[in-house]
Design a protein around this motif. Structure first.
Motif, PDB file in Angstrom:
ATOM      1  N   ASP A   1      39.347 -37.117 -20.182  1.00  0.00           N
ATOM      2  CA  ASP A   1      39.598 -36.149 -19.130  1.00  0.00           C
ATOM      3  C   ASP A   1      37.991 -35.790 -18.318  1.00  0.00           C
ATOM      4  O   ASP A   1      37.850 -35.978 -17.095  1.00  0.00           O
ATOM      5  N   VAL A   2      37.296 -35.317 -19.444  1.00  0.00           N
ATOM      6  CA  VAL A   2      36.081 -34.770 -18.986  1.00  0.00           C
ATOM      7  C   VAL A   2      34.764 -35.428 -20.058  1.00  0.00           C
ATOM      8  O   VAL A   2      34.976 -35.491 -21.228  1.00  0.00           O
ATOM      9  N   VAL A   3      33.739 -35.493 -19.290  1.00  0.00           N
ATOM     10  CA  VAL A   3      32.642 -35.839 -20.177  1.00  0.00           C
ATOM     11  C   VAL A   3      31.401 -34.579 -19.914  1.00  0.00           C
ATOM     12  O   VAL A   3      31.288 -34.181 -18.833  1.00  0.00           O
TER      13      VAL A   3
ATOM     14  N   ASP B   1      25.399 -43.692 -21.892  1.00  0.00           N
ATOM     15  CA  ASP B   1      26.412 -44.241 -22.828  1.00  0.00           C
ATOM     16  C   ASP B   1      27.433 -42.941 -23.144  1.00  0.00           C
ATOM     17  O   ASP B   1      28.725 -43.624 -23.386  1.00  0.00           O
ATOM     18  N   THR B   2      27.299 -42.006 -22.989  1.00  0.00           N
ATOM     19  CA  THR B   2      28.340 -40.560 -22.788  1.00  0.00           C
ATOM     20  C   THR B   2      29.389 -40.971 -21.811  1.00  0.00           C
ATOM     21  O   THR B   2      30.691 -41.027 -22.161  1.00  0.00           O
ATOM     22  N   VAL B   3      28.868 -41.307 -20.760  1.00  0.00           N
ATOM     23  CA  VAL B   3      29.967 -41.587 -19.536  1.00  0.00           C
ATOM     24  C   VAL B   3      30.533 -42.765 -19.689  1.00  0.00           C
ATOM     25  O   VAL B   3      31.993 -42.954 -19.615  1.00  0.00           O
ATOM     26  N   LYS B   4      30.039 -43.820 -20.293  1.00  0.00           N
ATOM     27  CA  LYS B   4      30.582 -44.955 -20.686  1.00  0.00           C
ATOM     28  C   LYS B   4      31.688 -44.992 -21.555  1.00  0.00           C
ATOM     29  O   LYS B   4      32.744 -45.436 -21.676  1.00  0.00           O
TER      30      LYS B   4
ATOM     31  N   GLU C   1      25.073 -41.421 -13.193  1.00  0.00           N
ATOM     32  CA  GLU C   1      25.898 -41.645 -12.243  1.00  0.00           C
ATOM     33  C   GLU C   1      25.968 -43.075 -11.956  1.00  0.00           C
ATOM     34  O   GLU C   1      26.862 -43.519 -11.070  1.00  0.00           O
ATOM     35  N   LYS C   2      25.247 -44.102 -12.554  1.00  0.00           N
ATOM     36  CA  LYS C   2      25.527 -45.416 -12.621  1.00  0.00           C
ATOM     37  C   LYS C   2      27.033 -45.599 -13.186  1.00  0.00           C
ATOM     38  O   LYS C   2      27.715 -46.889 -12.904  1.00  0.00           O
ATOM     39  N   GLN C   3      27.605 -44.913 -13.917  1.00  0.00           N
ATOM     40  CA  GLN C   3      28.857 -45.097 -14.707  1.00  0.00           C
ATOM     41  C   GLN C   3      30.032 -44.363 -13.637  1.00  0.00           C
ATOM     42  O   GLN C   3      31.022 -44.875 -13.626  1.00  0.00           O
ATOM     43  N   ALA C   4      29.660 -43.110 -13.466  1.00  0.00           N
ATOM     44  CA  ALA C   4      30.684 -42.267 -12.713  1.00  0.00           C
ATOM     45  C   ALA C   4      29.986 -41.013 -12.080  1.00  0.00           C
ATOM     46  O   ALA C   4      29.091 -40.536 -12.643  1.00  0.00           O
ATOM     47  N   PRO C   5      30.181 -40.672 -11.020  1.00  0.00           N
ATOM     48  CA  PRO C   5      29.667 -39.515 -10.270  1.00  0.00           C
ATOM     49  C   PRO C   5      29.765 -38.315 -11.141  1.00  0.00           C
ATOM     50  O   PRO C   5      30.750 -37.821 -11.811  1.00  0.00           O
TER      51      PRO C   5
END
Length: 391
Positions: free
Chosen positions: A276-278, A265-268, A304-308
């Motif tokens: 810019d940064v999570v 949820d955080t990356v989403k 990493e399903k949202q972003a590497p």
């Protein structure tokens, strides 16, 4: 004034006052104009009975909007003050003053040996013992002592200042200034950089996440924090406080919930906001429990399903010595650690852990904790660190 006219005026006044009283009863809690305005209405009716009664708003009508002068408006309710963190560059110079106040400085011990007029075998053995006690490690210690002995012999160094210069240069080489200590906070194709912060409880991990957010905000980065340490009740609240102080959003889940879900949820959320940064704070259970360490790997995979994930920072308490080194080894087996944060470095004789951790993991120390202040997290610099050790 004739008697007839006086009677007529009294009759009109009675009608007006009676009508006003009836209006007041009918309106219940509705507000009437102030007395001064009511007097004017009465005078208007008496003087000009042919005019209609001046209009009063009914219960169903909104009162007309009146512009209030700016200087008469009520002050806005106070809002939470967002702090502006100080720039991170140059913070490491504070370490020199703090180590100077320490009674167990590694640099002081090394210089006391090298400052002797006669550097015999016993002196070199004492130098080795000092380095080993500081958790530099056997291999790096042997390497440093051999290089120093060679320089002293070849260059004919006999004075304390020359020995100090040689020690400084060799220590900088040992710490390795060529390592890339930048933090990968930029994602690909417009995605935010994703920083995973790992480490056992008690190392200052959540505090490090909060301080790292301040470093990033000082660099004008937009940041989203994730409270994925759902098993420690105070962790999410603590992180929320850090976020509020610098205006950073914090994503959290239910207490005892799935940490991997919070990471996802955080990356989403970071993607939705165009951040810019999570930065994700993970659970810091005992590194000896393999099942829990596997869960940490799950957090990384799900996020990493949202972003590497672009950076994995391992937080180690510098005062734990070899135990901290063991933590580094185990965490390195579970996730690909890309950098180390050493906390509680000020006032400790264990500064050699910098060298040992880098040699063991093959990754650089990127930040060091300098104290208890909100901005006491400094980007690591090999030369400044060695100068701080040597006072």
């Amino acid at each position: 004034m004739t008697t007839e006219l006086l009677v007529a005026l009294i009759a009109v006044a009675v009608v007006v006052l009676g009508g006003g009283a009836a209006l007041l009863v009918r309106r219940g809690r509705s507000e009437l104009p102030p007395p001064r305005d009511l007097d004017a209405i009465t005078e208007e009716v008496i003087d000009h009975p042919e005019h209609p009664e001046p209009h009063l708003p009914s219960e169903d009508e909104e009162p007309p909007f009146e512009e209030v002068p700016a200087d008469e408006k009520a002050p806005a309710s106070p809002t939470t003050t967002v702090e502006r963190p100080e720039p991170a560059q140059g913070r490491l110079v504070r370490l020199r003053a703090r180590l100077a106040r320490s009674n167990s400085s590694l640099g002081r011990g090394l210089l006391s040996v090298l400052g002797r007029a006669d550097l015999d075998d016993a002196a070199w053995e004492e130098l080795e013992d000092t380095l080993l006690a500081a958790d530099v490690g056997v291999g790096p210690t042997t390497e440093l002592v051999e290089r120093l002995r060679t320089r002293v012999r070849v260059e004919g160094i006999t004075d304390p200042e020359g020995a100090r210069t040689a020690l400084r240069e060799e220590l900088i080489t040992l710490v390795d200034p060529t390592l890339d200590r930048s933090v990968a906070t930029t994602g690909a194709d417009g995605a935010p950089g994703v920083v995973l912060v790992v480490g056992v409880n008690g190392t200052g991990k959540t505090t490090t996440v909060g301080r790292l957010a301040r470093v990033l905000v000082a660099e004008d980065r937009t940041v989203v924090l994730g409270a994925a340490d759902t098993f420690r009740a105070a962790a999410a609240d603590q992180l929320s406080t850090w976020g509020q102080r610098v205006g950073v959003e914090v994503v959290r889940g239910p207490e005892g919930g799935d940490p991997a879900s919070v990471g996802f949820d955080t990356v989403k959320r970071g993607l939705e906001l165009g951040a810019d940064v999570v930065v994700i704070d993970t659970a810091g259970r005992l590194h000896t429990k393999s099942g829990l360490m596997d869960e940490l790997g799950k957090v990384k995979r799900v996020a990493e399903k949202q972003a590497p994930v672009t950076e994995v920072l391992l937080v180690i308490d510098a005062t734990t010595g070899q135990n901290g080194l063991r933590q580094a080894q185990v965490f390195g087996e579970v996730v690909d650690v890309t950098g180390v944060v050493l906390t509680k470095l000020d006032g400790t004789a264990k500064g050699g852990i910098v060298v040992a951790v880098q040699r063991e993991l093959g990754v650089p120390v990127k930040f060091v904790g300098l104290g208890e202040g909100a901005d006491d997290l400094a980007p690591f610099d090999a030369a400044e660190f060695v100068d701080a050790l040597l006072g």
